[in-house]
Structures are given as structure tokens and as C-alpha cells.
Write a protein that holds these residues in place. Structure first.
Motif, PDB file in Angstrom:
ATOM      1  N   THR A 165      24.309 -13.971 -28.134  1.00 57.39           N
ATOM      2  CA  THR A 165      25.094 -14.344 -26.953  1.00 57.39           C
ATOM      3  C   THR A 165      24.194 -14.930 -25.857  1.00 57.39           C
ATOM      4  OG1 THR A 165      24.920 -12.145 -25.954  1.00 57.39           O
ATOM      5  CG2 THR A 165      26.837 -12.547 -27.387  1.00 57.39           C
ATOM      6  N   ASN A 166      22.882 -14.704 -25.994  1.00 55.75           N
ATOM      7  CA  ASN A 166      21.894 -15.235 -25.036  1.00 55.75           C
ATOM      8  C   ASN A 166      22.125 -14.819 -23.591  1.00 55.75           C
ATOM      9  OD1 ASN A 166      20.101 -16.733 -26.734  1.00 55.75           O
ATOM     10  ND2 ASN A 166      21.818 -18.116 -27.106  1.00 55.75           N
ATOM     11  N   TYR A 167      22.611 -13.598 -23.397  1.00 57.98           N
ATOM     12  CA  TYR A 167      22.855 -13.156 -22.028  1.00 57.98           C
ATOM     13  C   TYR A 167      22.845 -11.640 -21.915  1.00 57.98           C
ATOM     14  CZ  TYR A 167      25.616 -11.678 -17.989  1.00 57.98           C
ATOM     15  OH  TYR A 167      26.043 -11.024 -16.864  1.00 57.98           O
ATOM     16  N   THR A 168      22.145 -11.149 -20.907  1.00 54.72           N
ATOM     17  CA  THR A 168      22.283  -9.753 -20.510  1.00 54.72           C
ATOM     18  C   THR A 168      21.912  -9.621 -19.038  1.00 54.72           C
ATOM     19  OG1 THR A 168      21.900  -7.460 -21.169  1.00 54.72           O
ATOM     20  CG2 THR A 168      19.957  -8.825 -21.009  1.00 54.72           C
ATOM     21  N   LYS A 169      22.508  -8.630 -18.430  1.00 52.24           N
ATOM     22  CA  LYS A 169      22.169  -8.262 -17.049  1.00 52.24           C
ATOM     23  C   LYS A 169      21.785  -6.798 -17.120  1.00 52.24           C
ATOM     24  CE  LYS A 169      24.305  -7.861 -12.491  1.00 52.24           C
ATOM     25  NZ  LYS A 169      25.593  -8.028 -11.771  1.00 52.24           N
ATOM     26  N   ALA A 170      20.574  -6.488 -16.688  1.00 49.46           N
ATOM     27  CA  ALA A 170      20.068  -5.126 -16.860  1.00 49.46           C
ATOM     28  C   ALA A 170      19.460  -4.592 -15.575  1.00 49.46           C
ATOM     29  CB  ALA A 170      19.012  -5.099 -17.968  1.00 49.46           C
TER      30      ALA A 170
END
Length: 179
Positions: free
Chosen positions: A141-146
Motif C-alpha cells: 500500500t506504500n503508506y503508514t502513519k506511525a
């Protein structure tokens, strides 16, 4: 629904693919715990005022917090950063990550030096013990917010493998002998 983890194949195809063995070899939360990996499932929609997160932070002494969004158009030097995160390394402190949105993988080494892939998604909070060899990558998905949490001031230094001479690595390895 808890976290999902499995032993990885040795294919060098795109790091963002799942890399499951055939047949899949699942790894339980209990097995992760024996490696010093701790896990909580939280409600990421209320992270700003979540009493459960507040409690964990107080119990563990996680006084520092920031948020990183890993996505091509928001993270400067995106490709280089992803490459760097995927280099096998250790830290002198625990690594604490809480996925607020999106998905990602943490890979950790087991006692026999085999890779275990941990699939992280929204609401997953994980701590990797100081001294464990690990790496990080996004999934397809090429996306994360951590959220990144630390005890005291953040230390971003990674020690790429081999780093067996560090006392924290030796302590970590010794801690595995008992389990």
C-alpha cells in the motif's frame, strides 16, 4: 484480532510483498514475547486522548512522542529512507511504534537467526527490545502513519549488522538463553 506474524521466505523479490513460506509458518504472540517483542491493540481513532495509550506511556516511561508519515509525497528522500529502514540493524534503546493509519512490516530475527515478518496495521502498538536485529518496510500500500515513542530523549542511531560487540546486543542474546 491480534497481530499476524510468520516466518519469511528467502526470496529477494520486492521487500513490500508478504514473503510467506509455502506452507505458511505462523508465529504466535507468545513466540514473539519470548523474543522480547511486546504488543498491544489500541483504538487509533482516539490516540490523542486514549486512556489506554496514556496508561502504557506512564507504565513504560514513554515520555517522548512524535508522528511520522511514510508516504512518497510527504517524506523527504522517501526511497533512501525506505532503503535505510530496511537495512538490518539494532538500537541501544527499545523501538516503540504505534500504527495510527496504513500498514507496514517489522521483520525481527528469531533465536536461530531466521526472519519473522510482523504485519502491522492501524491500532497496533509494538515494542522491539534494545539489541534485537530488525528492519522495517512498508507493504504494497506504500503508506503508514506511525507514532514513535521513547523513554526520555529520542535517539535515532541505528547500528547496522554486524553489531554483536555492543553490550546491549550481548545482554539481549543472554536474555534469550533463559526462554
Amino acid at each position: 484480532m491480534g497481530i499476524e506474524a510468520w516466518y519469511m521466505d528467502s526470496s529477494d523479490e520486492d521487500q513490500r510483498k508478504p514473503h510467506r513460506l509455502q506452507p505458511n509458518q505462523a508465529v504466535s504472540l507468545e513466540e514473539l514475547k519470548q523474543l522480547g517483542v511486546c504488543y498491544w491493540k489500541l483504538n487509533a481513532d482516539i490516540y490523542e486522548n486514549d486512556p489506554a495509550l496514556k496508561q502504557i506511556r506512564e507504565d513504560q516511561g514513554y515520555s517522548y512522542m512524535d508522528i511520522i508519515t511514510i508516504k512518497k509525497d510527504t517524506l523527504p528522500n522517501y526511497e533512501e529512507k525506505l532503503k535505510m529502514f530496511f537495512e538490518e540493524h539494532l538500537h541501544l534503546d527499545d523501538e516503540i511504534r504505534y500504527i495510527l493509519d496504513g500498514q507496514a512490516y517489522f521483520d525481527v530475527r528469531d533465536k536461530k537467526d531466521q526472519w519473522i515478518r510482523i504485519a502491522m496495521s492501524k491500532g497496533d502498538l509494538i515494542t522491539l527490545p534494545a539489541g534485537i536485529y530488525h528492519r522495517f518496510t512498508l507493504d504494497e500500500t506504500n503508506y503508514t502513519k506511525a507514532m514513535r515513542l521513547f523513554v526520555g530523549e529520542p535517539v535515532w542511531k541505528a547500528y547496522n549488522r554486524p553489531a554483536d560487540e555492543y553490550e546491549i546486543r550481548q545482554k539481549y542474546v543472554a536474555s534469550l538463553q533463559g526462554s
